[in-house]
Design a protein around this motif. Structure first.
Motif, short mmCIF file in Angstrom:
data_model
loop_
_atom_site.label_atom_id
_atom_site.label_comp_id
_atom_site.label_asym_id
_atom_site.label_seq_id
_atom_site.Cartn_x
_atom_site.Cartn_y
_atom_site.Cartn_z
N LYS A 110 0.67 -0.93 -0.03
CA LYS A 110 0.13 0.00 0.22
C LYS A 110 0.82 1.34 0.76
CE LYS A 110 -3.91 -1.93 0.08
NZ LYS A 110 -5.65 -1.16 -0.24
N ASN A 111 0.38 1.85 -0.75
CA ASN A 111 1.20 3.56 -1.01
C ASN A 111 0.32 4.24 -0.26
OD1 ASN A 111 2.28 6.14 -1.17
ND2 ASN A 111 3.09 4.56 -3.12
N GLY A 112 0.02 4.40 1.47
CA GLY A 112 -0.68 5.01 1.30
C GLY A 112 -2.59 4.65 1.50
N THR A 113 -3.32 4.44 0.51
CA THR A 113 -4.70 3.49 1.24
C THR A 113 -4.58 3.36 -0.25
OG1 THR A 113 -5.69 5.66 0.47
CG2 THR A 113 -6.07 5.33 3.05
N ILE A 114 -3.81 3.24 -1.33
CA ILE A 114 -3.89 3.15 -2.87
C ILE A 114 -2.63 1.66 -3.11
CG2 ILE A 114 -3.52 3.18 -5.27
CD1 ILE A 114 -3.58 6.04 -4.25
N ALA A 115 -3.47 0.61 -4.18
CA ALA A 115 -2.54 -0.64 -4.05
C ALA A 115 -0.99 -0.05 -4.84
CB ALA A 115 -3.26 -1.35 -4.86
N SER A 116 0.62 -0.79 -4.63
CA SER A 116 1.08 -0.95 -4.72
C SER A 116 1.85 -1.59 -4.70
CB SER A 116 2.19 0.50 -4.17
OG SER A 116 2.68 -0.08 -2.59
N GLY A 117 3.44 -1.75 -5.78
CA GLY A 117 4.09 -3.12 -5.39
C GLY A 117 3.65 -4.21 -6.93
N PHE A 118 3.37 -3.53 -7.79
CA PHE A 118 2.43 -4.23 -8.94
C PHE A 118 4.05 -5.07 -9.68
CE2 PHE A 118 0.21 -0.57 -8.82
CZ PHE A 118 -1.48 -1.79 -8.34
N ALA A 119 3.70 -6.24 -9.98
CA ALA A 119 4.59 -6.90 -11.52
C ALA A 119 4.83 -6.24 -12.52
CB ALA A 119 3.74 -8.46 -11.72
N HIS A 120 5.82 -5.67 -13.10
CA HIS A 120 6.93 -5.39 -13.90
C HIS A 120 6.75 -6.49 -15.12
CE1 HIS A 120 10.84 -3.27 -15.48
NE2 HIS A 120 10.13 -3.31 -16.39
#
Length: 290
Positions: free
Chosen positions: A109-119
């Motif tokens: 999570k980046n704040g309340t937003i999903a993060s760390g998506f596959a490249h």
């Protein structure tokens, strides 16, 4: 790599224990996974009513202001599922386009937003989908929340200029056009609704550290409650996001929005203003995964 190149099997990011997103039956439609109870962010976005014939996109710097369409429109009126994960074509042949791939949504999570998506291609689709939801949310009408959303979703190289342009765009005039008070607050007794609900995604092109993804969406926008002069309406639109791999994640460089595709309106009876207001407060959102 080109759209036709299906070599997206692995996740190049460290710390991920699951393998890369998979593709079912050669399709590239979005698969939706329920969030683990964190969906009550109120995210979502309204876009201009489907019946409007005006072009409502507004370019601000290198990024098109997605939610500005709302204002101008109003001026005119986690468990695993069955299925194989891994490289492309890893799911059951002939599976329905909306069937889950078996790949878990991101947990970062980046704040309340999903993060760390596959490249990879499918990671780009997941990022574009979640970013579309955040950028169309009611939180964008709050200056502090808006700046956090822009920082979480955009390339740092464009954020500063974008924030300046957005602060100017979210003016007293815009607030009035969507039914809010001049300071952006919601009139007493009403609930402001602005939600985006992604229907599907399509990768237009992807090559290395860049990708262009289209997100087909429906949305809700308006004021719910007794006495509302801006009732909540349904909209349909497609957001095109140009993504760049920055700081080990996908970020938006620029975006634009077009109307539709819009289906024929059904015969459902419209709910009362109180029912809509209650639903907005009671039903949370989702984290989306390809």
């Amino acid at each position: 790599m080109s759209l036709g190149d299906d070599g997206y099997g692995g996740d190049s990011r460290s710390g991920r224990t699951d393998d890369g997103y998979s593709t079912l039956g050669g399709t590239r439609q979005t698969r939706t996974r329920f969030a683990d109870g964190t969906g009550g962010d109120g995210y979502g976005g309204g876009r201009r009513p489907a019946r409007s014939s005006r072009s409502l996109t507004m370019v601000v710097g290198v990024v098109v202001l997605l939610v500005a369409a709302i204002a101008f429109a109003n001026m005119g009126g986690g468990s695993d599922d069955n299925g194989s994960s891994g490289g492309s074509g890893g799911g059951k042949a002939g599976a329905a386009p909306t069937a889950a791939t078996g790949t878990k949504p991101v947990t970062g999570k980046n704040g309340t937003i999903a993060s760390g998506f596959a490249h990879d291609e499918q990671g780009a689709q997941s990022a574009a989908t979640n970013y579309a939801v955040a950028l169309g949310s009611a939180e964008m009408f709050n200056a502090t929340a808006r700046r956090g959303i822009l920082q979480a979703t955009h390339d740092p190289a464009v954020v500063e200029r974008l924030q300046t342009d957005m602060d100017k765009a979210y003016s007293a005039s815009l607030f009035k056009n969507v039914g809010l008070n001049e300071d952006g607050s919601t009139p007493s007794g009403l609930t402001f609704v602005s939600r985006t609900v992604p229907v599907g995604t399509k990768v237009v092109k992807q090559s290395g550290d860049t990708a262009t993804v289209e997100v087909w969406c429906t949305g809700l926008v308006g004021l719910a409650g007794q006495g509302s002069t801006k009732p909540v309406t349904e909209t349909w639109f497609t957001i095109t996001e140009n993504l760049k791999w920055v700081q080990n994640d996908w970020k938006i460089e620029s975006s634009n929005q077009t109307e539709g595709p819009t289906p024929v309106t059904g015969d459902n009876r419209a709910s009362t203003a109180d029912d809509i207001a209650g639903a907005v407060e009671e039903y949370g959102g989702f984290t989306y995964a390809r």
